[in-house]
Structures are given as structure tokens and as C-alpha cells.
Write a protein that holds these residues in place. Structure first.
Motif, PDB file in Angstrom:
ATOM      1  N   LEU A 182    -136.561 112.648   3.395  1.00 59.85           N
ATOM      2  CA  LEU A 182    -136.014 111.665   4.322  1.00 59.85           C
ATOM      3  C   LEU A 182    -135.570 110.408   3.577  1.00 59.85           C
ATOM      4  N   LEU A 183    -136.388 109.948   2.637  1.00 60.82           N
ATOM      5  CA  LEU A 183    -136.016 108.755   1.867  1.00 60.82           C
ATOM      6  C   LEU A 183    -134.737 108.991   1.067  1.00 60.82           C
ATOM      7  N   LYS A 184    -134.593 110.187   0.489  1.00 57.12           N
ATOM      8  CA  LYS A 184    -133.366 110.499  -0.246  1.00 57.12           C
ATOM      9  C   LYS A 184    -132.150 110.486   0.675  1.00 57.12           C
ATOM     10  N   GLU A 185    -132.298 111.066   1.855  1.00 53.40           N
ATOM     11  CA  GLU A 185    -131.187 111.096   2.812  1.00 53.40           C
ATOM     12  C   GLU A 185    -130.791 109.676   3.228  1.00 53.40           C
ATOM     13  N   ILE A 186    -131.803 108.849   3.491  1.00 49.09           N
ATOM     14  CA  ILE A 186    -131.541 107.470   3.902  1.00 49.09           C
ATOM     15  C   ILE A 186    -130.864 106.687   2.775  1.00 49.09           C
ATOM     16  N   GLN A 187    -131.355 106.869   1.552  1.00 45.35           N
ATOM     17  CA  GLN A 187    -130.771 106.163   0.411  1.00 45.35           C
ATOM     18  C   GLN A 187    -129.307 106.548   0.226  1.00 45.35           C
ATOM     19  N   GLN A 188    -129.024 107.835   0.350  1.00 46.45           N
ATOM     20  CA  GLN A 188    -127.646 108.299   0.174  1.00 46.45           C
ATOM     21  C   GLN A 188    -126.742 107.833   1.306  1.00 46.45           C
ATOM     22  N   LYS A 189    -127.272 107.797   2.520  1.00 48.05           N
ATOM     23  CA  LYS A 189    -126.463 107.406   3.678  1.00 48.05           C
ATOM     24  C   LYS A 189    -126.108 105.924   3.659  1.00 48.05           C
ATOM     25  N   PHE A 190    -127.070 105.089   3.263  1.00 47.75           N
ATOM     26  CA  PHE A 190    -126.873 103.640   3.346  1.00 47.75           C
ATOM     27  C   PHE A 190    -126.683 102.964   1.989  1.00 47.75           C
ATOM     28  N   GLY A 191    -126.793 103.717   0.898  1.00 53.89           N
ATOM     29  CA  GLY A 191    -126.624 103.136  -0.430  1.00 53.89           C
ATOM     30  C   GLY A 191    -127.685 102.133  -0.796  1.00 53.89           C
ATOM     31  N   LEU A 192    -128.904 102.340  -0.285  1.00 54.93           N
ATOM     32  CA  LEU A 192    -129.990 101.400  -0.550  1.00 54.93           C
ATOM     33  C   LEU A 192    -130.441 101.457  -2.006  1.00 54.93           C
ATOM     34  N   THR A 193    -131.004 100.360  -2.457  1.00 51.92           N
ATOM     35  CA  THR A 193    -131.754 100.336  -3.710  1.00 51.92           C
ATOM     36  C   THR A 193    -133.218 100.545  -3.341  1.00 51.92           C
ATOM     37  N   VAL A 194    -133.844 101.567  -3.920  1.00 51.88           N
ATOM     38  CA  VAL A 194    -135.224 101.906  -3.573  1.00 51.88           C
ATOM     39  C   VAL A 194    -136.110 101.688  -4.799  1.00 51.88           C
ATOM     40  N   VAL A 195    -137.182 100.917  -4.605  1.00 53.00           N
ATOM     41  CA  VAL A 195    -138.190 100.745  -5.650  1.00 53.00           C
ATOM     42  C   VAL A 195    -139.480 101.362  -5.124  1.00 53.00           C
ATOM     43  N   LEU A 196    -139.972 102.330  -5.854  1.00 58.56           N
ATOM     44  CA  LEU A 196    -141.084 103.142  -5.363  1.00 58.56           C
ATOM     45  C   LEU A 196    -142.209 103.134  -6.371  1.00 58.56           C
ATOM     46  N   ILE A 197    -143.416 102.826  -5.927  1.00 63.45           N
ATOM     47  CA  ILE A 197    -144.559 102.917  -6.831  1.00 63.45           C
ATOM     48  C   ILE A 197    -145.464 104.057  -6.392  1.00 63.45           C
ATOM     49  N   THR A 198    -146.089 104.692  -7.370  1.00 61.41           N
ATOM     50  CA  THR A 198    -146.917 105.859  -7.099  1.00 61.41           C
ATOM     51  C   THR A 198    -147.835 106.112  -8.281  1.00 61.41           C
ATOM     52  N   HIS A 199    -148.843 106.940  -8.058  1.00 64.31           N
ATOM     53  CA  HIS A 199    -149.644 107.439  -9.177  1.00 64.31           C
ATOM     54  C   HIS A 199    -149.432 108.934  -9.326  1.00 64.31           C
ATOM     55  N   GLN A 200    -148.427 109.480  -8.613  1.00 67.56           N
ATOM     56  CA  GLN A 200    -148.162 110.911  -8.611  1.00 67.56           C
ATOM     57  C   GLN A 200    -146.845 111.217  -9.320  1.00 67.56           C
ATOM     58  N   MET A 201    -146.919 111.928 -10.441  1.00 71.55           N
ATOM     59  CA  MET A 201    -145.702 112.275 -11.180  1.00 71.55           C
ATOM     60  C   MET A 201    -144.823 113.230 -10.385  1.00 71.55           C
ATOM     61  N   GLU A 202    -145.427 113.992  -9.471  1.00 70.62           N
ATOM     62  CA  GLU A 202    -144.638 114.888  -8.630  1.00 70.62           C
ATOM     63  C   GLU A 202    -143.645 114.101  -7.771  1.00 70.62           C
ATOM     64  N   VAL A 203    -144.052 112.913  -7.324  1.00 67.60           N
ATOM     65  CA  VAL A 203    -143.171 112.064  -6.523  1.00 67.60           C
ATOM     66  C   VAL A 203    -142.013 111.550  -7.373  1.00 67.60           C
ATOM     67  N   ILE A 204    -142.317 111.116  -8.579  1.00 66.43           N
ATOM     68  CA  ILE A 204    -141.272 110.652  -9.506  1.00 66.43           C
ATOM     69  C   ILE A 204    -140.267 111.765  -9.762  1.00 66.43           C
ATOM     70  N   ARG A 205    -140.769 112.957 -10.015  1.00 68.62           N
ATOM     71  CA  ARG A 205    -139.906 114.116 -10.287  1.00 68.62           C
ATOM     72  C   ARG A 205    -138.973 114.399  -9.126  1.00 68.62           C
ATOM     73  N   GLU A 206    -139.479 114.252  -7.920  1.00 73.37           N
ATOM     74  CA  GLU A 206    -138.744 114.665  -6.729  1.00 73.37           C
ATOM     75  C   GLU A 206    -137.612 113.725  -6.362  1.00 73.37           C
TER      76      GLU A 206
END
Length: 337
Positions: A182-206
Motif C-alpha cells: 500500500l505504501l508503494k502504491e501511495i508513493q507512486q500515485k502521489f510522488g511522495l518522499t518516504v522516510v522509513l525507519i525499521t529494524h527489519q531488513m526484510e522491510v528495507i528489501r521490499e
């Protein structure tokens, strides 16, 4: 879009001083999905919360669209925050309000009319796939549904930037994947800049284009996601990647065969799809035992990891390794026999 220069955040707790963010410098262009990964206590939450001044930095500068936000007064800061949406780990929904009321809240503060609020809330509920939950309360929602409401609320004022503070860490893997999609779809639709923090490398990969690895408040590695996955430079980066791809003798089970080497191969893009092992066997007098391997599809390319055991005469093994190095393949010797 976002320029961070010599940023520091120091907390003073009684007699103790905690230097949570240390001399951080980052440039995040418009439209990028930028990941910040680190262990608990690394400073990543402190860093992201300075970007909308939920935390005031101790010193340094944060420039967003040419505006130095550390110098804004309260009124200017309120206006800036309309352009910066934020999603939290634990959703932060108002339990006394319905789904409609939660999404409407920032619009009410912004002074929109009832008709404008209704139209915008219904539009956002459709966007996040929750049109049927308009009158539900947070207690009646699943974790994934709560986060979808939080995403809709963060988008209410049409922000340019979306900050995600461990937005999926409270969710199960399947729900995490749906939220990231959903976040990818929203970013592509609106051209947002997304800054995401996580401790999961799977999230970074995705989801991410680039990633910064933070440790003890400092950025210790910064590169594209592909490069960090294929060729991690720091021990912390290697540990995050090896959580997904085992890379050391202690993590991999293999027979201890004399006159052999166990090597890990990492390769990017089209080289991830080449018949590397077939070419090796045909070109050199060696035997190869495949121990483990996979190919991961990242945002813009493929990253392959393969652990193999090469057996044969030392000279032939050396020739094979030299050939691999010429194929733009990252190579790590895990064991020498």
C-alpha cells in the motif's frame, strides 16, 4: 527535498547524557523511499522525529524544500507539519473516535468545512481499502486495518513527505507485506518522499531505494539497497543481511572436504540470472556442491546469493575464483579446506 547537516540530538536524563544522534549528514531527494535501519537504541527514532520537530535537534540543520525548519516559529511549524505526514508503530488512533473521526481530525484542525472533510475522508478510505469501516471504532479493527486508518490520517492534508516510524513492526508478516504494498502504491500515485525507519531488513528489501545503517547515533553505512545486500561493508550491515542470507561458517552446514573452498557469491541485476555454476563446471576442472542460494527481487533489480563448495586442485580453484571476480560478482571465502 530533505537535507540534514551535522545533526545532533542529546538527551539529558538526570545526571546522565545520551547522545542519540551524532553528526548525521543525509541528502534525500524528492520521490525517494529512503530507509533507516538500526537495532533498538541506535538512534533511528530520534533521527526521524527531528524531521518534523517532534524532537528538537540539539544542533545542526534540517532543510526541507529550501526551508531551514529548525528556525521556524510555532505557527510556521504548524504549517510545515501539514506537509509532513507521520505513521507510528502503535497506530496512535483516538479510541473515542470512529474511523471517520480519526481521519477527519487533522482536517478539522486545518479548518475545512464539513462537506470538504466528508469528501476527503471517503476518498482516503477508498484509497486504503476501508470504505466499509467508516463507522467502526479502533477496538473493532485488526492491526493491519488500524495501520491503514493511520496511513489515511497521515495523508489527510496532502503531505509531500511521509515519515514511517516502525510502521510494520507490530504486524504479522502477511499484514506487513500488504501495508508495504500500500505504501508503494501511495508513493507512486502521489510522488511522495518516504522516510522509513525499521529494524527489519526484510522491510528495507521490499520497499526502499536507498538505506542508511545507524549505530550508536551515527550513520555507519549508506548506499543503494542493492549494494548493501550484495556487498555490505560494515559488520552491522553484514549482520542485517545475513539474517536473511546466511553467510558464515557458524550459520551454514556443509561437509569439511579436503582441497575445497566454501564461498558465498553475491551478484546484481542480470548477472543474478546467468548460469554461473554451469559455466564454472564447463570451464574448469572442479566439482561444485551447491549449499544454499536464492534470488531476491528488490525495488529496481535482482540480488542473488549463492553458497557453494568448490573441490579440485588448488590451481583450478584459483582460476575459477579469478574468473568469478571478473564477472562482477562479489565473492567471500567462508571456509578453506
Amino acid at each position: 527535498m530533505i537535507s540534514i547537516k551535522n545533526l545532533n540530538k542529546v538527551y539529558k536524563i538526570k545526571e546522565n547524557t545520551v547522545h542519540a544522534v551524532k553528526d548525521v549528514n543525509l541528502e534525500i531527494p524528492k520521490g525517494e523511499i529512503f530507509g533507516i535501519i538500526g537495532l533498538s537504541g541506535a538512534g533511528k527514532s530520534s533521527l526521524i522525529r527531528t524531521l518534523n520537530r517532534l524532537e528538537d535537534p540539539t544542533d545542526g540543520s534540517i532543510i526541507i524544500d529550501g526551508i531551514e525548519i529548525t528556525k521556524l516559529n510555532k505557527k510556521q511549524l504548524r504549517n510545515l507539519r501539514k506537509e509532513i505526514g507521520m505513521i507510528f508503530q502503535h497506530f496512535n488512533l483516538l479510541s473515542s473516535r470512529t474511523v471517520f473521526g480519526n481521519i477527519a481530525y487533522p482536517l478539522e484542525i486545518a479548518g475545512l468545512s464539513k462537506d470538504q472533510i466528508k469528501d476527503r475522508v471517503l476518498e482516503l478510505l477508498s484509497l486504503v481499502g476501508l470504505s466499509d469501516k467508516v463507522n467502526a471504532y479502533p477496538s473493532q479493527l485488526s492491526g493491519g486495518q488500524k495501520q491503514r486508518v493511520a496511513i489515511a490520517r497521515a495523508l489527510a492534508n496532502n503531505p509531500k513527505i511521509l515519515l514511517c516510524d516502525e510502521a510494520t513492526s507490530a504486524l504479522d508478516p502477511q499484514t506487513t507485506k500488504s501495508i508495504l504494498n500500500l505504501l508503494k502504491e501511495i508513493q507512486q500515485k502521489f510522488g511522495l518522499t518516504v522516510v522509513l525507519i525499521t529494524h527489519q531488513m526484510e522491510v528495507i528489501r521490499e520497499i526502499c531505494n536507498r538505506v542508511a545503517i545507524i549505530e550508536n547515533g551515527e550513520i555507519i553505512e549508506l548506499d543503494t539497497v542493492e549494494e548493501v545486500f550484495a556487498r555490505p561493508k560494515t559488520e552491522t550491515a553484514k549482520a542485517f543481511v545475513s539474517h536473511i542470507h546466511p553467510s558464515s561458517q557458524s550459520e551454514i552446514v556443509f561437509p569439511k572436504v579436503p582441497n575445497s573452498k566454501v564461498i558465498k557469491l553475491s551478484y546484481l541485476g542480470e548477472s543474478a540470472k546467468k548460469p554461473i555454476i554451469t559455466d564454472l563446471i564447463r570451464s574448469f576442472k572442479i566439482d561444485i556442491n551447491i549449499i544454499s542460494g536464492d534470488i531476491n527481487e528488490l525495488m529496481s533489480t535482482s540480488v542473488g546469493h549463492l553458497v557453494v563448495q568448490i573441490t579440485g586442485e588448488k590451481e583450478e580453484i584459483s582460476k575459477a575464483i579469478d574468473w568469478l571476480n571478473d564477472q562482477d560478482i562479489s565473492l567471500e571465502v567462508i571456509w578453506n579446506g
